[in-house]
Motif scaffolding. Sequence first.
Motif, PDB file in Angstrom:
ATOM      1  N   ILE A 176       0.838  -1.202   0.000  1.00  0.00           N
ATOM      2  CA  ILE A 176       0.000   0.000   0.000  1.00  0.00           C
ATOM      3  C   ILE A 176       0.869   1.246   0.000  1.00  0.00           C
TER       4      ILE A 176
ATOM      5  N   LEU B 174      -5.058   9.194  -2.595  1.00  0.00           N
ATOM      6  CA  LEU B 174      -6.213   9.096  -1.697  1.00  0.00           C
ATOM      7  C   LEU B 174      -7.520   9.279  -2.449  1.00  0.00           C
TER       8      LEU B 174
ATOM      9  N   PHE C 146     -10.045   6.619  -3.218  1.00  0.00           N
ATOM     10  CA  PHE C 146     -10.922   6.051  -2.204  1.00  0.00           C
ATOM     11  C   PHE C 146     -12.118   6.919  -1.889  1.00  0.00           C
TER      12      PHE C 146
ATOM     13  N   LEU D 201     -10.436  -0.417  -9.293  1.00  0.00           N
ATOM     14  CA  LEU D 201      -9.963  -1.762  -9.611  1.00  0.00           C
ATOM     15  C   LEU D 201      -8.503  -1.719 -10.050  1.00  0.00           C
TER      16      LEU D 201
ATOM     17  N   PHE E 286      -6.244   0.323  -8.993  1.00  0.00           N
ATOM     18  CA  PHE E 286      -5.445   0.467  -7.773  1.00  0.00           C
ATOM     19  C   PHE E 286      -5.191  -0.898  -7.153  1.00  0.00           C
ATOM     20  N   ALA E 287      -6.267  -1.694  -7.036  1.00  0.00           N
ATOM     21  CA  ALA E 287      -6.123  -3.027  -6.443  1.00  0.00           C
ATOM     22  C   ALA E 287      -5.249  -3.916  -7.317  1.00  0.00           C
TER      23      ALA E 287
ATOM     24  N   VAL F 103     -17.423  -3.097  -5.610  1.00  0.00           N
ATOM     25  CA  VAL F 103     -16.149  -2.384  -5.483  1.00  0.00           C
ATOM     26  C   VAL F 103     -16.364  -0.972  -4.952  1.00  0.00           C
TER      27      VAL F 103
ATOM     28  N   LYS G 230     -16.678  -1.255  -1.168  1.00  0.00           N
ATOM     29  CA  LYS G 230     -15.575  -1.857  -0.426  1.00  0.00           C
ATOM     30  C   LYS G 230     -14.278  -1.075  -0.555  1.00  0.00           C
ATOM     31  N   MET G 231     -14.136  -0.332  -1.668  1.00  0.00           N
ATOM     32  CA  MET G 231     -12.898   0.428  -1.845  1.00  0.00           C
ATOM     33  C   MET G 231     -13.169   1.918  -1.647  1.00  0.00           C
TER      34      MET G 231
ATOM     35  N   ILE H  77     -13.761   5.175   1.242  1.00  0.00           N
ATOM     36  CA  ILE H  77     -13.673   5.649   2.621  1.00  0.00           C
ATOM     37  C   ILE H  77     -14.564   6.881   2.732  1.00  0.00           C
ATOM     38  N   ARG H  78     -15.367   6.928   3.789  1.00  0.00           N
ATOM     39  CA  ARG H  78     -16.264   8.073   3.929  1.00  0.00           C
ATOM     40  C   ARG H  78     -15.532   9.250   4.567  1.00  0.00           C
ATOM     41  N   PHE H  79     -15.136  10.195   3.729  1.00  0.00           N
ATOM     42  CA  PHE H  79     -14.475  11.381   4.256  1.00  0.00           C
ATOM     43  C   PHE H  79     -15.530  12.339   4.792  1.00  0.00           C
TER      44      PHE H  79
END
Lengths: 195, 468
Positions: free
Chosen positions: A66, A87, A90, A115, A117-118, A185, A188-189, A191-193
């Motif tokens: 990461i 960032l 996400f 995808l 990124f993963a 996706v 799951k990928m 983030i709640r900013f």
Amino acid sequence: MGSRASTLLREEEIEEIKKETGFSHSQITRLYSRFTSLDKGENGTLSREDFQRIPELAINPLGDRIINAFFPEGEDQVNFRGFMRTLAHFRPIEDNEKSKNPTASEPLNSRTNKLLFAFRLYDLDRDDKISRDELLQVLRMMVGVNISDEQLGSIADRTIQEADTNGDNSISFNEFIKVLEKVDVEQKMSIRFLH
Amino acid sequence: MFLLCLGISITVWFTLLFVFIIMPAVLGVSFGIRSFYMRTLLKIFEWATLRMELGAKEKNQELYKPYTNGIIAKEPPSSLQQEIQELRGSANSLRSEPEFEMADIFYFCRRGVESIVDDEVTKRFSAQELKSWNLLTRSNYNFRHISLRLTVLWGLGILIRYGVLLPLRVTLAVTGICLLLRGGVTVVLYVFRLRSYLSEKVHLMCYRICVRALTAIITYHNRENKPKNGGICVANHTTPIDVIILANDGCYSLVGQVHGGLMGMVQRAMVKSSSHIWFERSEVKDRHLVAKRLGDHVADKTKQPILVFPEGTCINNTSVMMFKKGSFEIGCTVYPVAIKYDPRFGDAFWNSSKFGMVSYLLRMMSSWAIVCSVWYLPPMNREVKEGEDAVQFANRVKAAIAAQGGLVDLIWDGGLKRAKVKDVFKEEQQKLYSKVLVGDSEDQMEDKRSEDGTPEGDESSKDPAEGQ
């Protein structure tokens, strides 16, 4: 230090980052404050050691992969723009963004880019293919010493068998997308900013 | 003429000092000046923040609000297994073959990036951010939004803090320390019988002067639970000033390393009036020696309770980190104490990687005040009958202190301020994930045992595998 946070980041820079990543003004200043608090050398860039100082990241089995995702090819330092660009992958996908300017380039947080990124976490040598060796190495990182080489090997073989459609014994990005088409996706990928 | 004025002003200064500060300190009374000061300051801070918000609105910009609620909304923590099952979608029953999905990587990926944006540990080692500005440069994040009026106020604040409060406090501090040093000598001269009574009085007096030197406004709660002789007092650690705050209300024996120079002198003087436990640097590593000396001290009921800070390092007063088990192994009563500072008047946290002791003290003495609350919690004992070991006992005490002080209870080690996290924790994560892949080793053992058993047992163990 807090007092440097909003003084060193100019309005023009904030606007540029806003356009490129889609973060709001307050999110950018807050993330800049976080960036400066991680930057122990106080030189405006983060090194790999700065990331490894975060205990929760250091105990993550894929922590090194990461961290690597933040650094462009061959570089050892990442500045705030690069930090935000990574960032941005996400950020949650908002509905109203889909209907916006269709000719504009794909936003960083689209499903495909998430995808990608993963995919890059698996693709160690960045040759746009996940070979059996690379898959084995990543699996070994995730399980440590708890699974034998043979078992791990058979897991890797089965995974490639299921995903590989063109018979080259490695997984390309399109094959990767196909395997994960049923996975949520976006959720799951993301983030709640907070605003 | 000039000399006359100088003489008069100095006399006035010292008289005021004596009447309003030193005499009350000696006698242990209070005029209430400090609480009035505190309330006035609070009103001014709120006004200042309001002005800044107005200023920001005029320019159509947004005020930087510190992330008191976190930068991201974190999901309630669930186990690794649960999350990966969710990731894989369908309800998966146990398979005999190991199961891996390429999507598993999302779990680690997201957790990793979440910890980069906001983690629980690194933010504990720097000063807490404030909601409203307290007119100190060191805690301001919105330089651009300060109007003329605010700047004037801020300038006034600097004048008052550095011109009036700082010299006042330094004078007091010097007086306090001198008394501490001399107090030890004075006591030795007195009648042996009265020694402990007098030394207590002198001790309290010195600490009261020191407290006023910092303008520390302390509220003690539940004083009926104050630590008694033959016990250990345990508290969360934010700053070296914690010692002064607690010693202001009672006499404790301190534990620590022997220092050289001024600190060494103070340490030696303190020993004359009450028994403190100072270790040589070489002795610190010997855990048995440390435990023995602490144990001996505690067994002697005439000696004062020992004051210990089990975190081992200064944390920024938003959380309590891992307690080292050493003091909890001794087997005596533990008196927990929770200390919570109000950061609005001056941040008490000592960031030892950023500031040395002298610059830290200067910062303390040039803040508005140090406001804190001290809660004495009911004494706790290790529940040996229920098989509680030192680590569990330490965690129980830590939870009690965190709950009382409104602090976050963390299992992370405060030593992570400087040291790297141990590999053991990463190996735990890897183990957990391996279990998801190949199933629990206990499950596999059970399958094996039932295979060796009766024919019925055999069939029943084969069926689930075939059903997959």
